[in-house]
Design a protein around this motif. Structure first.
Motif, short mmCIF file in Angstrom:
data_model
loop_
_atom_site.label_atom_id
_atom_site.label_comp_id
_atom_site.label_asym_id
_atom_site.label_seq_id
_atom_site.Cartn_x
_atom_site.Cartn_y
_atom_site.Cartn_z
N LYS A 6 44.13 30.78 33.57
CA LYS A 6 44.98 31.36 34.61
C LYS A 6 45.09 32.87 34.40
CE LYS A 6 47.77 27.29 35.50
NZ LYS A 6 49.14 26.78 35.58
N THR A 7 45.56 33.54 35.45
CA THR A 7 45.68 34.99 35.44
C THR A 7 46.54 35.48 34.28
OG1 THR A 7 45.52 34.97 37.86
CG2 THR A 7 46.34 36.99 36.85
N LYS A 8 47.66 34.82 34.02
CA LYS A 8 48.56 35.26 32.95
C LYS A 8 47.87 35.21 31.59
CE LYS A 8 53.18 34.42 31.11
NZ LYS A 8 53.77 35.71 31.06
N THR A 9 47.12 34.15 31.33
CA THR A 9 46.41 34.00 30.06
C THR A 9 45.38 35.11 29.89
OG1 THR A 9 46.67 31.60 30.29
CG2 THR A 9 45.10 32.39 28.63
N VAL A 10 44.62 35.39 30.97
CA VAL A 10 43.58 36.42 30.92
C VAL A 10 44.23 37.79 30.72
CG1 VAL A 10 41.74 37.55 32.23
CG2 VAL A 10 41.98 35.07 32.31
N SER A 11 45.36 38.04 31.42
CA SER A 11 46.02 39.34 31.30
C SER A 11 46.54 39.56 29.89
CB SER A 11 47.14 39.47 32.33
OG SER A 11 48.21 38.62 31.99
N GLU A 12 47.06 38.50 29.24
CA GLU A 12 47.53 38.63 27.86
C GLU A 12 46.37 38.90 26.91
OE1 GLU A 12 49.66 34.97 27.23
OE2 GLU A 12 51.44 35.69 28.29
N GLU A 13 45.25 38.22 27.17
CA GLU A 13 44.08 38.40 26.31
C GLU A 13 43.53 39.83 26.42
OE1 GLU A 13 39.58 36.64 25.87
OE2 GLU A 13 41.16 35.27 26.56
N LEU A 14 43.54 40.40 27.64
CA LEU A 14 43.00 41.76 27.84
C LEU A 14 44.06 42.84 27.62
CD1 LEU A 14 40.80 41.19 31.02
CD2 LEU A 14 40.05 41.32 28.64
N GLY A 15 45.32 42.44 27.57
CA GLY A 15 46.38 43.41 27.34
C GLY A 15 46.71 44.24 28.56
N VAL A 16 46.60 43.63 29.74
CA VAL A 16 46.95 44.33 30.98
C VAL A 16 47.91 43.45 31.79
CG1 VAL A 16 44.79 45.64 31.12
CG2 VAL A 16 44.94 43.41 32.22
N ASN A 17 48.49 44.01 32.82
CA ASN A 17 49.42 43.31 33.69
C ASN A 17 48.66 42.29 34.55
OD1 ASN A 17 51.27 42.78 35.92
ND2 ASN A 17 52.46 44.49 35.09
N PRO A 18 49.25 41.13 34.87
CA PRO A 18 48.59 40.15 35.74
C PRO A 18 48.22 40.73 37.12
CG PRO A 18 50.46 39.11 34.67
CD PRO A 18 50.50 40.58 34.32
N THR A 19 49.05 41.63 37.66
CA THR A 19 48.71 42.23 38.97
C THR A 19 47.48 43.13 38.85
OG1 THR A 19 50.31 44.00 38.59
CG2 THR A 19 51.05 42.12 39.89
N THR A 20 47.26 43.70 37.65
CA THR A 20 46.07 44.51 37.43
C THR A 20 44.83 43.63 37.52
OG1 THR A 20 47.31 46.02 36.02
CG2 THR A 20 44.91 46.07 35.80
N ILE A 21 44.91 42.46 36.93
CA ILE A 21 43.79 41.50 36.99
C ILE A 21 43.51 41.15 38.46
CG2 ILE A 21 43.02 39.18 36.37
CD1 ILE A 21 43.08 41.02 33.98
N GLN A 22 44.55 40.87 39.22
CA GLN A 22 44.38 40.52 40.63
C GLN A 22 43.77 41.68 41.42
OE1 GLN A 22 48.39 39.45 41.67
NE2 GLN A 22 48.22 37.40 40.75
N ARG A 23 44.22 42.90 41.11
CA ARG A 23 43.69 44.09 41.78
C ARG A 23 42.20 44.24 41.48
NH1 ARG A 23 45.55 48.59 39.19
NH2 ARG A 23 47.62 47.72 39.34
N TRP A 24 41.80 44.02 40.22
CA TRP A 24 40.40 44.14 39.84
C TRP A 24 39.54 43.10 40.56
CZ3 TRP A 24 40.99 44.59 33.78
CH2 TRP A 24 41.51 45.85 33.46
N VAL A 25 40.07 41.88 40.66
CA VAL A 25 39.32 40.80 41.33
C VAL A 25 39.06 41.19 42.78
CG1 VAL A 25 39.48 38.43 42.17
CG2 VAL A 25 40.12 38.96 39.81
N LYS A 26 40.07 41.74 43.44
CA LYS A 26 39.92 42.12 44.85
C LYS A 26 39.02 43.35 45.00
CE LYS A 26 44.32 40.20 46.28
NZ LYS A 26 45.70 40.49 46.65
N HIS A 27 39.23 44.34 44.13
CA HIS A 27 38.47 45.57 44.26
C HIS A 27 36.98 45.36 43.99
CE1 HIS A 27 37.77 49.89 44.25
NE2 HIS A 27 37.00 49.71 43.18
N PHE A 28 36.66 44.53 42.99
CA PHE A 28 35.26 44.33 42.61
C PHE A 28 34.65 43.08 43.24
CE2 PHE A 28 37.04 46.95 39.18
CZ PHE A 28 36.16 48.01 39.24
#
Length: 169
Positions: A6-28
């Motif tokens: 899930k997004t929260k798990t990935v964000s914790e692993e990368l050390g970024v905010n969950p909304t940042t992960i969502q933004r990257w998914v949309k942008h790329f």
């Protein structure tokens, strides 16, 4: 079955905010799975792509300058020269046809305008001839009038002021 995160798990692993992960998914335009609630589910490959994004951002690149291995585009296949030439010749032929049509249209418009002007000139000539005929009729009538009957014909000779005639001598 492949593991998904899930997004929260990935964000914790990368050390970024969950909304940042969502933004990257949309942008790329990353193609991530979604669960029934519309939440992103990330595979190991997706996480690797996100790590690559974070690595490039940390290196100082702008988001528009980041290249992801999954998104590297294949080189553009050059168009064959013969096909290009055929297409070019076809376009040139179409352009020539259009130019010819434009010239014909311009000639038609000019011909119409010349015809209109000729008609107007004929009308003006007819009016001028009528005016000349009326002037001739008036001259003939004046010549046929006997001398001294100007007053009887409704014409009165203007009297000169004696003062004006004094200065005209």
């Amino acid at each position: 079955m492949e593991m998904v995160f899930k997004t929260k798990t990935v964000s914790e692993e990368l050390g970024v905010n969950p909304t940042t992960i969502q933004r990257w998914v949309k942008h790329f335009n990353l193609t991530c799975q979604k669960n029934d609630h519309g939440h992103y589910l990330f595979s190991e490959q997706d996480i690797e792509d996100l790590r690559e994004i974070k690595k490039q951002l940390d290196a100082g690149l702008l988001m528009n300058d980041i290249q992801i291995a999954a998104q590297v585009k294949s080189p553009v296949v050059p168009v064959k020269a013969e096909r290009f030439d055929e297409r070019f010749e076809s376009l040139m032929a179409q352009i020539e046809k259009l130019e010819k049509k434009i010239e014909e249209k311009a000639d038609d418009v000019l011909s119409y305008q010349v015809l209109q002007h000729a008609t107007e000139m004929d009308d003006m000539m007819k009016r001028l001839i009528k005016i000349e005929e009326k002037i001739e009729d008036i001259e003939v009538k004046l010549l046929k009038m006997p001398q001294g009957t100007e007053e009887t014909a409704g014409y009165k000779k203007p009297r000169r002021n004696w003062l004006v005639s004094l200065f005209t001598l």
